[in-house]
Scaffold this motif. Structure first.
Motif, mmCIF file in Angstrom:
data_model
loop_
_atom_site.group_PDB
_atom_site.id
_atom_site.type_symbol
_atom_site.label_atom_id
_atom_site.label_comp_id
_atom_site.label_asym_id
_atom_site.label_seq_id
_atom_site.Cartn_x
_atom_site.Cartn_y
_atom_site.Cartn_z
ATOM 1 N N TYR A 57 -26.251 10.622 -45.195
ATOM 2 C CA TYR A 57 -24.798 10.409 -45.147
ATOM 3 C C TYR A 57 -24.345 9.539 -46.330
ATOM 4 C CZ TYR A 57 -20.298 8.727 -43.310
ATOM 5 O OH TYR A 57 -18.977 8.395 -43.156
ATOM 6 N N THR A 58 -25.116 8.489 -46.636
ATOM 7 C CA THR A 58 -24.811 7.613 -47.766
ATOM 8 C C THR A 58 -24.854 8.387 -49.083
ATOM 9 O OG1 THR A 58 -25.709 5.666 -46.622
ATOM 10 C CG2 THR A 58 -25.545 5.546 -49.023
ATOM 11 N N LEU A 59 -25.876 9.225 -49.232
ATOM 12 C CA LEU A 59 -25.985 10.048 -50.436
ATOM 13 C C LEU A 59 -24.772 10.963 -50.594
ATOM 14 C CD1 LEU A 59 -29.621 11.431 -50.971
ATOM 15 C CD2 LEU A 59 -28.148 10.261 -52.612
ATOM 16 N N ALA A 60 -24.382 11.613 -49.506
ATOM 17 C CA ALA A 60 -23.259 12.550 -49.545
ATOM 18 C C ALA A 60 -21.960 11.835 -49.903
ATOM 19 C CB ALA A 60 -23.112 13.263 -48.197
ATOM 20 N N ASN A 61 -21.720 10.673 -49.292
ATOM 21 C CA ASN A 61 -20.488 9.927 -49.589
ATOM 22 C C ASN A 61 -20.454 9.429 -51.028
ATOM 23 O OD1 ASN A 61 -18.828 10.070 -47.379
ATOM 24 N ND2 ASN A 61 -19.767 8.348 -46.326
ATOM 25 N N LEU A 123 -31.103 15.156 -51.860
ATOM 26 C CA LEU A 123 -31.307 15.346 -50.422
ATOM 27 C C LEU A 123 -32.723 15.807 -50.131
ATOM 28 C CD1 LEU A 123 -27.905 17.081 -49.554
ATOM 29 C CD2 LEU A 123 -28.630 14.819 -48.777
ATOM 30 N N ARG A 124 -33.215 16.734 -50.933
ATOM 31 C CA ARG A 124 -34.592 17.202 -50.752
ATOM 32 C C ARG A 124 -35.591 16.088 -51.078
ATOM 33 N NH1 ARG A 124 -36.658 20.520 -48.089
ATOM 34 N NH2 ARG A 124 -38.107 21.356 -49.627
ATOM 35 N N HIS A 125 -35.245 15.251 -52.062
ATOM 36 C CA HIS A 125 -36.108 14.130 -52.441
ATOM 37 C C HIS A 125 -36.288 13.157 -51.278
ATOM 38 C CE1 HIS A 125 -37.937 11.068 -54.984
ATOM 39 N NE2 HIS A 125 -37.007 10.201 -54.624
ATOM 40 N N HIS A 126 -35.279 13.072 -50.423
ATOM 41 C CA HIS A 126 -35.358 12.180 -49.253
ATOM 42 C C HIS A 126 -35.673 12.956 -47.972
ATOM 43 C CE1 HIS A 126 -34.280 8.293 -51.010
ATOM 44 N NE2 HIS A 126 -33.571 8.995 -51.875
ATOM 45 N N GLN A 127 -36.486 13.984 -48.117
ATOM 46 C CA GLN A 127 -37.082 14.738 -47.005
ATOM 47 C C GLN A 127 -36.083 15.494 -46.121
ATOM 48 O OE1 GLN A 127 -38.363 11.160 -47.277
ATOM 49 N NE2 GLN A 127 -39.527 12.231 -48.858
ATOM 50 N N ALA A 128 -34.912 15.821 -46.633
ATOM 51 C CA ALA A 128 -34.003 16.679 -45.868
ATOM 52 C C ALA A 128 -34.470 18.129 -45.998
ATOM 53 C CB ALA A 128 -32.576 16.541 -46.402
ATOM 54 N N SER A 129 -34.404 18.877 -44.903
ATOM 55 C CA SER A 129 -34.781 20.295 -44.954
ATOM 56 C C SER A 129 -33.750 21.068 -45.779
ATOM 57 C CB SER A 129 -34.845 20.863 -43.539
ATOM 58 O OG SER A 129 -33.550 20.867 -42.952
ATOM 59 N N TRP A 130 -34.129 22.297 -46.168
ATOM 60 C CA TRP A 130 -33.186 23.124 -46.916
ATOM 61 C C TRP A 130 -31.933 23.403 -46.091
ATOM 62 C CZ3 TRP A 130 -32.520 23.825 -51.778
ATOM 63 C CH2 TRP A 130 -33.605 23.770 -52.670
ATOM 64 N N LEU A 131 -32.117 23.647 -44.800
ATOM 65 C CA LEU A 131 -30.978 23.918 -43.927
ATOM 66 C C LEU A 131 -30.050 22.710 -43.865
ATOM 67 C CD1 LEU A 131 -29.416 25.612 -41.872
ATOM 68 C CD2 LEU A 131 -30.959 24.730 -40.086
ATOM 69 N N VAL A 136 -25.073 19.738 -45.425
ATOM 70 C CA VAL A 136 -24.425 18.529 -45.962
ATOM 71 C C VAL A 136 -23.521 18.894 -47.142
ATOM 72 C CG1 VAL A 136 -24.828 16.360 -47.180
ATOM 73 C CG2 VAL A 136 -26.196 16.916 -45.162
ATOM 74 N N VAL A 137 -24.015 19.751 -48.033
ATOM 75 C CA VAL A 137 -23.224 20.159 -49.198
ATOM 76 C C VAL A 137 -21.968 20.899 -48.760
ATOM 77 C CG1 VAL A 137 -23.190 21.686 -51.210
ATOM 78 C CG2 VAL A 137 -25.170 20.213 -50.797
ATOM 79 N N THR A 262 -36.130 5.837 -48.402
ATOM 80 C CA THR A 262 -35.017 6.311 -47.585
ATOM 81 C C THR A 262 -34.424 5.171 -46.761
ATOM 82 O OG1 THR A 262 -36.051 8.494 -47.444
ATOM 83 C CG2 THR A 262 -34.358 7.989 -45.820
ATOM 84 N N ILE A 263 -35.287 4.258 -46.295
ATOM 85 C CA ILE A 263 -34.805 3.105 -45.517
ATOM 86 C C ILE A 263 -33.920 2.214 -46.392
ATOM 87 C CG2 ILE A 263 -35.520 0.975 -44.373
ATOM 88 C CD1 ILE A 263 -37.967 2.455 -43.360
ATOM 89 N N ALA A 264 -34.343 1.968 -47.647
ATOM 90 C CA ALA A 264 -33.543 1.146 -48.559
ATOM 91 C C ALA A 264 -32.200 1.804 -48.843
ATOM 92 C CB ALA A 264 -34.307 0.915 -49.864
ATOM 93 N N LEU A 265 -32.199 3.132 -48.929
ATOM 94 C CA LEU A 265 -30.948 3.857 -49.161
ATOM 95 C C LEU A 265 -29.993 3.675 -47.984
ATOM 96 C CD1 LEU A 265 -29.284 5.782 -50.902
ATOM 97 C CD2 LEU A 265 -30.517 7.689 -49.865
ATOM 98 N N ALA A 266 -30.543 3.749 -46.764
ATOM 99 C CA ALA A 266 -29.719 3.526 -45.577
ATOM 100 C C ALA A 266 -29.189 2.086 -45.540
ATOM 101 C CB ALA A 266 -30.519 3.827 -44.316
ATOM 102 N N GLN A 267 -30.039 1.133 -45.951
ATOM 103 C CA GLN A 267 -29.627 -0.273 -45.946
ATOM 104 C C GLN A 267 -28.474 -0.530 -46.920
ATOM 105 O OE1 GLN A 267 -33.362 -2.157 -46.855
ATOM 106 N NE2 GLN A 267 -33.867 -2.526 -44.699
#
Length: 429
Positions: A57-61, A123-131, A136-137, A262-267
């Protein structure tokens, strides 16, 4: 006679002070409600979404903000500057808005073509699936187009200071978003759902604002070549810097998303939510200050006086926010939940970064409202020097280090833009 003139002058000053007090109280009260609703939405998303989903969500925003800057390229600021010259003429203002709107649509396509592949990669770099990455996009696109349209649609009402209808629409949209989040997010705690919900109420808001704008501007006007040339002339001067600052403005998130976990990104995303209180002064600045500064006559003494008064007030406000954050970091972190406890030092740094970045943004907006565009051959090298210097001095392997790095860079931008604005004002004959 002299005494009479002095009394009239003092009465005018008193009347202006009363008018500003009324405007700030009225607009501030509505903005507090808007910020409270937005803050509640943000905290709700933080507490409901799992850490992995909140990182996405942080990445998308963050990418949404970058896409908006790229798609704008200075168009909104140029439209505000040109609209400030003809704001009393409905036909001419309609021509300016129609031309800006036409250019904005073309820039938006280019922004999407650049941003979507980058976002998919991260998104893929942070283990999000292709779906999940594709969802998200796709969810980001409505928020992107509605935000772009909303900026231009509001130019007419803002120039005419029709604040109440604008703020009412924002309150309804924020309340609708909160209701939608409560209804959906507990059942579907996914990042793309939260992103999609952010854009849906704005569609309704844009329809309302467009109807309201008709009394100030004639939207049936066709784009004008002369106005387009004027806008593009400004955009050409500013777009290299816009591209650069679309990246550097969110440098903290980009560094963490590429080099951090990914945890640091969420933080970093969660800490940024506590800085939403600064959105209060940001909204007041954009609604009340920038349009009025754009309408001021080209008088050196008056412009310099208003400029210094404005930024003196902002400095006091930012220092108050920083002192309050330093005094109660644990209490503020409690709002975010146990997943983000123990980040007291990082919280203070995050708020300091937000204050500094907002100050740089305010200075940029003030300059753009007068059609002043600093040469990117000057601004970009100066900022690169600040970046290289901070990289040599600061360890960015930790979250605190990344925040210190961003604070150093944004503070250098404040100094640069402040100096530029003062120089431009002093050149006025």
């Amino acid at each position: 006679m002299k005494v009479l003139v002095q009394r009239i002058y003092e009465n005018n000053k008193l009347a202006r002070a009363r008018e500003w007090a009324r405007l700030l109280t009225f607009t501030g009260t509505l903005q507090v409600l808007i910020q409270a609703l937005g803050f509640t939405c943000g905290i709700l998303v933080i507490r409901i979404l799992p850490t992995q989903e909140y990182a996405l969500y942080t990445l998308a925003n963050t990418m949404l903000g970058t896409m908006i800057v790229l798609a704008d390229g200075g168009i909104a600021n140029s439209v505000m500057a040109q609209g400030g010259k003809v704001w009393r003429d409905r036909d001419k203002l309609g021509t300016v808005l129609a031309t800006g709107y036409d250019l904005r649509k073309k820039f938006a396509i280019g922004s999407l073509l650049i941003a979507v592949p980058v976002l998919l990669y991260l998104l893929r770099h942070h283990q999000a699936s292709w779906l999940m990455s594709c969802l998200v996009v796709l969810s980001l696109i409505p928020a992107f187009f509605t935000a772009l349209s909303g900026n231009l649609l509001a130019v007419g009402p803002v120039l005419h200071q029709a604040i109440l209808p604008l703020k009412k629409n924002e309150i309804i949209a924020s309340a609708a978003r909160l209701v939608l989040l409560v209804v959906t997010l507990f059942i579907f705690p996914w990042a793309f759902v939260a992103v999609l919900i952010a854009g849906i109420p704005q569609v309704w808001v844009n329809i309302r604002i467009r109807k309201m704008t008709n009394q100030f501007a004639d939207w049936s006007k066709q784009p004008d070549k002369e106005v387009r040339d004027n806008i593009l002339a400004f955009v050409k001067r500013i777009i290299p810097g816009s591209i650069y600052y679309s990246v550097s403005g969110q440098l903290t998130v980009w560094l963490v998303s590429i080099f951090g976990s990914t945890i640091a990104l969420a933080q970093i995303g969660a800490l940024g939510r506590l800085s939403m209180i600064l959105g209060f002064v940001s909204a007041l600045f954009g609604t009340l200050i920038v349009p009025r500064f754009a309408r001021l006559e080209a008088c050196k003494k008056m412009l310099l006086s208003r400029f210094l008064q404005l930024h003196g007030g902002l400095l006091i406000f930012f220092m108050t926010i920083l002192l309050a954050t330093s005094a109660f970091p644990e209490e503020l972190l409690f709002i975010l939940g146990s997943s983000y406890a123990g980040l007291s030092k990082e919280l203070v740094l995050s708020v300091a970064v937000s204050c500094s970045s907002l100050a740089a943004g305010f200075l940029f907006s003030i300059a753009a409202s007068r059609n002043w565009a600093i040469n990117p051959l000057v601004s970009i090298p100066l900022t690169l020097v600040a970046i290289v210097s901070s990289l040599l001095l600061i360890d960015i392997s930790t979250l605190a280090g990344v925040l210190k790095f961003n604070l150093f860079v944004s503070a250098s931008e404040v100094v640069m833009y402040f100096t530029y604005c003062v120089l431009k004002i002093n050149k006025i004959q």
